[in-house]
Design a protein around this motif. Structure first.
Motif, short mmCIF file in Angstrom:
data_model
loop_
_atom_site.label_atom_id
_atom_site.label_comp_id
_atom_site.label_asym_id
_atom_site.label_seq_id
_atom_site.Cartn_x
_atom_site.Cartn_y
_atom_site.Cartn_z
N TYR A 43 -5.58 6.20 10.22
CA TYR A 43 -4.68 6.63 9.15
C TYR A 43 -4.50 5.67 7.72
O TYR A 43 -4.49 6.28 6.49
N HIS A 44 -4.66 4.52 8.47
CA HIS A 44 -4.93 3.63 6.72
C HIS A 44 -6.39 3.81 5.55
O HIS A 44 -6.01 4.27 4.68
N VAL A 62 0.74 -1.49 0.14
CA VAL A 62 0.10 0.05 -0.14
C VAL A 62 1.10 0.96 -0.07
O VAL A 62 1.74 1.53 1.08
N THR A 63 0.34 2.11 -0.50
CA THR A 63 1.35 3.62 -1.05
C THR A 63 -0.07 4.29 0.30
O THR A 63 -0.72 4.38 -0.36
N TYR A 64 1.18 5.20 0.77
CA TYR A 64 0.35 5.82 1.53
C TYR A 64 0.81 7.67 0.93
O TYR A 64 2.11 8.00 0.75
N ASP A 65 -0.24 8.46 1.28
CA ASP A 65 -0.52 9.77 0.97
C ASP A 65 0.35 10.82 1.83
O ASP A 65 0.14 10.50 2.74
N PRO A 66 1.42 11.34 1.55
CA PRO A 66 2.26 12.23 2.34
C PRO A 66 1.66 13.39 2.70
O PRO A 66 2.04 13.58 3.98
N ARG A 70 -3.28 5.07 -0.92
CA ARG A 70 -3.84 5.47 -2.16
C ARG A 70 -4.01 3.83 -3.16
O ARG A 70 -3.34 3.19 -3.16
N ASN A 71 -5.21 3.58 -3.92
CA ASN A 71 -5.25 2.93 -4.96
C ASN A 71 -5.63 1.86 -4.28
O ASN A 71 -4.33 0.67 -4.65
N ASN A 72 -5.89 1.49 -3.36
CA ASN A 72 -6.19 -0.23 -2.38
C ASN A 72 -7.50 -0.03 -2.46
O ASN A 72 -8.51 0.83 -2.34
N ALA A 73 -7.74 -1.09 -2.90
CA ALA A 73 -8.97 -1.94 -3.81
C ALA A 73 -10.10 -1.90 -2.32
O ALA A 73 -11.14 -1.43 -2.13
#
Length: 176
Positions: free
Chosen positions: A145-146, A25-29, A151-154
């Motif tokens: 937070y999650h 998972v990519t997280y939005d900074p 981002r772009n996590n189904a």
């Protein structure tokens, strides 16, 4: 020696990935981390009631179109009780109408079938009911937070498209 090498690789890989709440998972900074607001990462320390409130406020400020922070009461010892509502911008813009629909649904009536088919799922996560539940408040912060930063996590995308998530991080801050 081989055992020691495997142990060191495991320790370093566990430490390096400890800040990742979910694999791949990519997280939005733009969404603040717990460490940036209160000074420690998830699982490194027990967040105080004041730190939990401060972090929820930071999340709400970072994503005002997807959150609503609600102060709903004060504890016996004077601590604020609050929950964070999280949803898609479209759902959050309709929050008052959704609340009204849920109230009509609860009272019954002729439009129950329509309400059931059109209202979103509402998930209410209550944490920290008992004073000795030390991990629950921090788990609530990781959930929030999650949901806001992934981002772009189904799974997150589906949850926010279909539901309103309400996170109450500490039902009993005095016991914490």
């Amino acid at each position: 020696m081989r055992f020691l090498s495997v142990l060191l690789v495991w320790l370093f890989s566990t430490t390096a990935s400890a800040q990742v709440l979910w694999p791949n998972v990519t997280y939005d900074p733009a969404i603040p981390t717990l460490k940036s607001v209160v000074g420690h990462d998830h699982g490194d320390a027990i967040s105080t009631p004041e730190q939990i409130g401060r972090y929820l406020s930071a999340l709400a400020q970072a994503a005002p179109d997807r959150t609503r922070l609600v102060h709903y009461a004060t504890s016996w010892e004077g601590r604020p009780l609050h929950y964070l509502v999280i949803g898609s911008p479209e759902r959050m813009a309709q929050l008052d109408a959704i609340k009204g629909g849920l109230q009509r649904l609860a009272s019954g009536g002729p439009d129950v079938d329509r309400l059931v088919s059109t209202l979103p799922v509402v998930v209410y996560l209550i944490h920290g009911v008992h004073g000795n539940e030390i991990s629950s408040g921090d788990a609530a912060l990781a959930e929030a937070y999650h949901l806001l930063a992934a981002r772009n996590n189904a799974d997150v995308d589906l949850t926010l498209r279909e539901a309103i998530v309400i996170i109450d991080p500490m039902q009993n801050p005095d016991g914490r």
